[in-house]
Design a protein around this motif. Structure first.
Motif, PDB file in Angstrom:
ATOM      1  N   VAL A   2       0.612  -9.698  -1.357  1.00  0.00           N
ATOM      2  CA  VAL A   2       1.120 -10.583  -2.418  1.00  0.00           C
ATOM      3  C   VAL A   2       2.193 -11.520  -1.857  1.00  0.00           C
ATOM      4  O   VAL A   2       2.180 -12.725  -2.129  1.00  0.00           O
ATOM      5  N   CYS A   3       3.114 -10.975  -1.081  1.00  0.00           N
ATOM      6  CA  CYS A   3       4.169 -11.807  -0.483  1.00  0.00           C
ATOM      7  C   CYS A   3       3.575 -12.954   0.323  1.00  0.00           C
ATOM      8  O   CYS A   3       3.988 -14.115   0.181  1.00  0.00           O
ATOM      9  N   ARG A   4       2.612 -12.642   1.150  1.00  0.00           N
ATOM     10  CA  ARG A   4       2.018 -13.666   2.008  1.00  0.00           C
ATOM     11  C   ARG A   4       1.287 -14.731   1.210  1.00  0.00           C
ATOM     12  O   ARG A   4       1.382 -15.931   1.511  1.00  0.00           O
ATOM     13  N   ILE A   5       0.573 -14.320   0.173  1.00  0.00           N
ATOM     14  CA  ILE A   5      -0.189 -15.276  -0.634  1.00  0.00           C
ATOM     15  C   ILE A   5       0.743 -16.162  -1.456  1.00  0.00           C
ATOM     16  O   ILE A   5       0.537 -17.380  -1.548  1.00  0.00           O
ATOM     17  N   LEU A   6       1.782 -15.581  -2.040  1.00  0.00           N
ATOM     18  CA  LEU A   6       2.731 -16.396  -2.805  1.00  0.00           C
ATOM     19  C   LEU A   6       3.452 -17.391  -1.903  1.00  0.00           C
ATOM     20  O   LEU A   6       3.666 -18.553  -2.283  1.00  0.00           O
ATOM     21  N   VAL A  53       8.891  -9.433  -5.114  1.00  0.00           N
ATOM     22  CA  VAL A  53       7.762  -8.531  -4.921  1.00  0.00           C
ATOM     23  C   VAL A  53       8.288  -7.184  -4.451  1.00  0.00           C
ATOM     24  O   VAL A  53       8.873  -7.077  -3.375  1.00  0.00           O
ATOM     25  N   THR A  54       8.103  -6.147  -5.259  1.00  0.00           N
ATOM     26  CA  THR A  54       8.492  -4.805  -4.824  1.00  0.00           C
ATOM     27  C   THR A  54       7.331  -4.170  -4.067  1.00  0.00           C
ATOM     28  O   THR A  54       6.182  -4.554  -4.235  1.00  0.00           O
ATOM     29  N   GLY A  55       7.662  -3.207  -3.229  1.00  0.00           N
ATOM     30  CA  GLY A  55       6.644  -2.657  -2.348  1.00  0.00           C
ATOM     31  C   GLY A  55       6.186  -3.689  -1.339  1.00  0.00           C
ATOM     32  O   GLY A  55       5.075  -3.613  -0.801  1.00  0.00           O
ATOM     33  N   GLY A  56       7.046  -4.655  -1.058  1.00  0.00           N
ATOM     34  CA  GLY A  56       6.686  -5.781  -0.194  1.00  0.00           C
ATOM     35  C   GLY A  56       6.577  -5.438   1.270  1.00  0.00           C
ATOM     36  O   GLY A  56       6.175  -6.289   2.067  1.00  0.00           O
ATOM     37  N   GLY A  57       6.892  -4.202   1.633  1.00  0.00           N
ATOM     38  CA  GLY A  57       6.846  -3.817   3.041  1.00  0.00           C
ATOM     39  C   GLY A  57       5.473  -3.457   3.552  1.00  0.00           C
ATOM     40  O   GLY A  57       5.299  -3.215   4.758  1.00  0.00           O
ATOM     41  N   GLY A  58       4.464  -3.412   2.686  1.00  0.00           N
ATOM     42  CA  GLY A  58       3.137  -3.044   3.159  1.00  0.00           C
ATOM     43  C   GLY A  58       2.109  -3.089   2.059  1.00  0.00           C
ATOM     44  O   GLY A  58       2.428  -3.334   0.885  1.00  0.00           O
TER      45      GLY A  58
END
Length: 247
Positions: free
Chosen positions: A20-24, A9-14
């Motif tokens: 998206v990171c949290r849901i995946l 996930v790019t742009g995963g810092g915010g």
């Protein structure tokens, strides 16, 4: 839903990327949170379920060497390439066309459009080279890319390009088992819209039938669907998540 899958996930810092990171991760994926701000990426990983199973990476999506180094680091750390990719990295440099300088125009296209190209290319090449059977990519466009938005000639152009890139990549990558779709959000409660003046914000809310901005999680849930096997016969699609906004 994503057990045994690795997701980049790019742009995963915010913003939408963090959601998206949290849901995946919630749904079983092993997540690589990539961001230009590596500390923000680490904060995202620490906020996820089972943080020790995930990876934070510093990555400049507009730089080919940085993208390739990030993919290589992920391979070394996780022993397999990502088969799921969410291209959520994006920036704005708003101004009216007659006042916009060349750097502001180029910077936005470099991150939003070229970055989507570079990450998709590098990730899919790694997946193919390592014998991955199937994969999915979801890109983040914007309703501005479909209908334009005053003061955002660079951003609107970049997001229109993401839609065209998505459709073309979908046609080309189907033969290697990779689906490519994109979401088209309306205005969403992220740091990117924090600078929108209250007067403009209120106007946009009035134009939105649901009478509010989206939460990042509402966009991220659609992205997770497009990455999952629940959307197994979808590729080349652009899915609007706008609350009915048509401007």
């Amino acid at each position: 839903m994503f057990s045994g899958r690795i997701a980049l996930v790019t742009g995963g810092g915010g913003g939408i990327g963090r959601a998206v990171c949290r849901i995946l991760a919630r749904d079983g994926a092993q997540v690589i949170a990539a961001d230009l701000d590596s500390r923000a990426a680490e904060d995202t990983v620490n906020s996820m379920i089972n943080p020790n199973t995930h990876l934070a990476l510093g990555m400049n999506v507009a730089d080919k060497a940085s993208v390739e180094a990030g993919i290589k680091s992920a391979l070394e750390a996780l022993r397999a390439p990502p088969s799921l990719v969410a291209n959520a990295a994006g920036i704005t440099r708003d101004n009216f066309l007659l006042q916009m300088d060349q750097a502001a125009f180029s910077d936005v296209l470099d991150v939003n459009l070229k970055g989507t190209f570079l990450v998709t290319q590098a990730a899919v090449m790694a997946l193919v080279e390592h014998g991955g059977e199937h994969g999915a990519v979801v890109n983040v466009s914007s309703i501005s890319g479909k209908i334009g938005n005053m003061g955002q000639v660079n951003y609107a152009a970049s997001k229109a390009g993401v839609i065209a890139l998505t459709k073309t990549a979908a046609a080309e990558l189907a033969k290697v088992g990779v689906r490519v779709n994109c979401v088209v959000p309306g205005f969403t409660e992220t740091p990117m819209v924090e600078t929108v003046p209250d007067k403009v914000r209120n106007m946009l809310i009035k134009l939105t039938p649901l009478r509010r901005f989206a939460q990042p999680e509402e966009v991220a849930e659609v992205m997770a669907f497009l990455l999952s096997d629940k959307s197994s016969f979808m590729t080349g699609a652009s899915v609007e998540v706008t609350g009915g906004l048509a401007m």
